[in-house]
Design a protein around this motif. Sequence first.
Motif, PDB file in Angstrom:
ATOM      1  N   LEU A   4       0.836  -1.215   0.000  1.00 51.78           N
ATOM      2  CA  LEU A   4       0.000   0.000   0.000  1.00 51.78           C
ATOM      3  C   LEU A   4       0.868   1.261   0.000  1.00 51.78           C
ATOM      4  O   LEU A   4       0.525   2.265  -0.633  1.00 51.78           O
ATOM      5  CB  LEU A   4      -0.936   0.010   1.210  1.00 51.78           C
ATOM      6  N   ILE A   5       1.987   1.200   0.702  1.00 47.71           N
ATOM      7  CA  ILE A   5       2.901   2.360   0.700  1.00 47.71           C
ATOM      8  C   ILE A   5       3.407   2.600  -0.728  1.00 47.71           C
ATOM      9  O   ILE A   5       3.470   3.738  -1.200  1.00 47.71           O
ATOM     10  CB  ILE A   5       4.056   2.143   1.710  1.00 47.71           C
TER      11      ILE A   5
ATOM     12  N   ALA B 298     -19.843  -7.852  -4.633  1.00 46.06           N
ATOM     13  CA  ALA B 298     -18.965  -6.751  -4.210  1.00 46.06           C
ATOM     14  C   ALA B 298     -18.384  -6.978  -2.812  1.00 46.06           C
ATOM     15  O   ALA B 298     -17.797  -6.068  -2.225  1.00 46.06           O
ATOM     16  CB  ALA B 298     -19.727  -5.429  -4.269  1.00 46.06           C
ATOM     17  N   VAL B 299     -18.528  -8.188  -2.302  1.00 39.27           N
ATOM     18  CA  VAL B 299     -17.985  -8.489  -0.966  1.00 39.27           C
ATOM     19  C   VAL B 299     -16.462  -8.618  -1.057  1.00 39.27           C
ATOM     20  O   VAL B 299     -15.934  -9.261  -1.962  1.00 39.27           O
ATOM     21  CB  VAL B 299     -18.591  -9.821  -0.439  1.00 39.27           C
ATOM     22  N   ALA B 300     -15.766  -7.997  -0.107  1.00 40.68           N
ATOM     23  CA  ALA B 300     -14.301  -8.149  -0.010  1.00 40.68           C
ATOM     24  C   ALA B 300     -14.011  -8.709   1.375  1.00 40.68           C
ATOM     25  O   ALA B 300     -14.005  -7.971   2.367  1.00 40.68           O
ATOM     26  CB  ALA B 300     -13.621  -6.804  -0.209  1.00 40.68           C
ATOM     27  N   ALA B 301     -13.801 -10.013   1.432  1.00 44.88           N
ATOM     28  CA  ALA B 301     -13.648 -10.678   2.737  1.00 44.88           C
ATOM     29  C   ALA B 301     -12.291 -11.360   2.880  1.00 44.88           C
ATOM     30  O   ALA B 301     -12.048 -12.062   3.864  1.00 44.88           O
ATOM     31  CB  ALA B 301     -14.764 -11.712   2.916  1.00 44.88           C
ATOM     32  N   ASN B 302     -11.391 -11.126   1.887  1.00 45.48           N
ATOM     33  CA  ASN B 302     -10.105 -11.850   1.889  1.00 45.48           C
ATOM     34  C   ASN B 302      -8.903 -10.969   1.589  1.00 45.48           C
ATOM     35  O   ASN B 302      -8.038 -11.339   0.791  1.00 45.48           O
ATOM     36  CB  ASN B 302     -10.159 -12.981   0.841  1.00 45.48           C
ATOM     37  N   GLY B 303      -8.847  -9.812   2.178  1.00 43.37           N
ATOM     38  CA  GLY B 303      -7.652  -8.971   2.017  1.00 43.37           C
ATOM     39  C   GLY B 303      -7.516  -8.349   0.639  1.00 43.37           C
ATOM     40  O   GLY B 303      -6.407  -8.003   0.214  1.00 43.37           O
ATOM     41  N   GLU B 304      -8.636  -8.157  -0.085  1.00 40.98           N
ATOM     42  CA  GLU B 304      -8.570  -7.530  -1.408  1.00 40.98           C
ATOM     43  C   GLU B 304      -8.532  -5.999  -1.276  1.00 40.98           C
ATOM     44  O   GLU B 304      -8.889  -5.452  -0.232  1.00 40.98           O
ATOM     45  CB  GLU B 304      -9.812  -7.886  -2.257  1.00 40.98           C
ATOM     46  N   LEU B 305      -8.144  -5.351  -2.362  1.00 41.55           N
ATOM     47  CA  LEU B 305      -8.309  -3.905  -2.436  1.00 41.55           C
ATOM     48  C   LEU B 305      -9.694  -3.634  -3.009  1.00 41.55           C
ATOM     49  O   LEU B 305     -10.001  -4.103  -4.111  1.00 41.55           O
ATOM     50  CB  LEU B 305      -7.252  -3.273  -3.353  1.00 41.55           C
TER      51      LEU B 305
END
Length: 461
Positions: free
Chosen positions: A5-6, A78-85
Motif C-alpha cells: 500500500l505504501i 462486491a464483498v471483499a472478505a479476503n484482504g482484497e483492495l
Amino acid sequence: MTDALIRLRDRLPGLRLSTDPGDLEHYGRDWTRRWTPAPLAVALPASVDEVQAIVRWANDEGVAVVPSGGRTGLSGGAVAANGELVLSLERMNRVLDFDAIDRTLTVQAGAPLEAVQNAARERGLAYPVDFAARGSCSIGGNIATNAGGIRVIRYGNTREWVAGLKVVTGAGDVLELNRALVKNSSGYDLRHLFVASEGTLGIIVEATLRLADPPPPTSVMLLAIPSFEHLMQVFAAFRERVTLEAFEFFTDRAIEHVLAHGGQKPFDDAHPFYVVTEFAVDEEASMAAAMAAFEHCVEHGLVSDGVISQSDAQAAQLWRLREGITESLAKHVPYKNDVSVRISAMPAFLAETQALLGEAYPQFEVVWFGHIGDGNLHINVLKPDGMANAAFVADCEQVTRLLSDALVRHGGSISAEHGIGLVKKSYLLGTRSAGEVALMRGIKRALDPNALMNPGKVFDA
Ligand code: FAD
Ligand code: 2HG
Ligand code: ZN
C-alpha cells in the motif's frame, strides 16, 4: 499500512486511499450480510488514469481487486472478505456527454442509476431501466450484473441500453468497446463480455448509454388474484389487449411486510396474490382495452378485485406495495432465490416450485414476488428470530439444490438478474454447461491473466 500500500501511495500520491476500520467494514460488503468484510484497503480513484495505475500496481504486487459500485448487490459480488483492495467507483459519478443525434448519454461508471434517469429526462428522453435501488446502485454495477428490474417486459435488461464501454482490463489495458456504433460487424463484441461479468474481467470506467423516447402516459392497476394458477392467464389477458410497461406479482405475506412499515390496505379483504401492472394509455382505446382485460379476468374468476390509479400519487402508492418489499424484509435477513424460466415454461415451473417449497420449508416463512411477466421469480425465505445465520443458510441451501434441479428440468436460470457472485456459485453448473464455464475461464485468463479481478466470484478460476 502494508508495504504494498505504501508503494501504491508512492505511485499515486493524490489517490484517496483508506484503511480506516469503518471504511473497510462499509466498503467491504454489499446487501448480503453473510460475509465478514476484511479488505486490505479501499481506493477511491477520481480518473481513468488512476484506475489504470491501481490495476497495474495490483498486477505488480499480486493484490486482488474488488470493483465496487453502490454495493446494493444481492449476490455477494462486491464483498471483499479476503484482504482484497476495494476499488470504489463512487467518486467517478459524472455525466460526461450527451449526443442528441445519437441519443446517447456518456457517464462515469459510478453514476447512480437515478442520476442517469434524471439526466436523460432533463434532455427530453428516457433511460428506461428501473428498480427500487435506483438511488444507490451505480451504472457500472448495473452493467456488471446486467440488472433487470420492473420494466424489462417493455424495455429489456441493462444490456440492451449499453452502446459502448470504456474499461480497464485485469491486465491494466484501457479499451474502448464498440464506440457507441449502432452497426458494427467487425468481429467479437467485447462490450457484451463485460455485461454481467460481475467485476471478474476488469473495471468498467465509463458507459455510453442509449436513450429511449419518453414513456407514454400510463395507468397503474392493482389486481387481487385468488390462486397461483391464474397468474399467467391474467398476464396473457392483459398482454393481448394493452402495451404492458410492467407486470409484477407478490403474495399477501409480501404486502403484510410492506404495510407493517406504513401505508393503507388496498382492499378491505385480504387476497392470496396480487399483481401490479402498468400500461400505456396514450389513446382512448387503450384504457377501454385495459378495462376489457380486467372484465375478462373477473368474468372468468381469474381476478377477484382491482383498483386503477386516478393520479400520479395513487400510482406511486400502488407501486410502493411492490417496490417496498425488499426493504421491508431486510430485517429478517432473508435467504434469496432469483430464478427464471421462459415465460412459456412458467405455469408448469410455478406449480412444481410451489409444491416443492411448500414441502421443503414448513418451518420458515416464505415470501414470493417478482417480475412474473419476464419469467422471473424472487423467493425470499425469512430467518426465524434467534436462529443462527449459518444454520439457516445451510437449511436453505439444501432446498436451493432441489430448486436448481427443477430449473434444470424446466431449462431455467439460477440467477435471473442479481448475478452469481458468491451466493449462487455452487449452482452455476445447473444453468451453464461445463463447456460454457470452461470457455468463461479462458476468457477470464485472456483479460485478467493474473486472476486478480474479483477472484472467487461467479466461478473459481
Ligand atoms: P455492486 O453491488 O457494487 O456490485 C455488483 C457487482 O458488480 C459486483 O460483482 C461488483 O464487483 C461489480 N461491479 C460494480 N461496479 C463495477 C464496475 N464499475 N466495473 C466492474 N464491475 C463492477 N437488481 C435487479 O436486477 N433488479 C431489481 O429489481 C433489483 N431491485 C433491487 C432492490 C433493492 C432494494 C436492492 C437493495 C437491490 C436490488 N437489485 C435489483 C440488486 C442490485 O441493486 C443490482 O444488482 C445492481 O445492479 C447493483 O449495482 P451496484 O452499483 O450496487 O453494484
Ligand atoms: C426486486 O425485484 C429486486 O424487487 C429484489 O430484484 C428482489 O429482494 C429480492 O429478492
Ligand atoms: Zn427483481
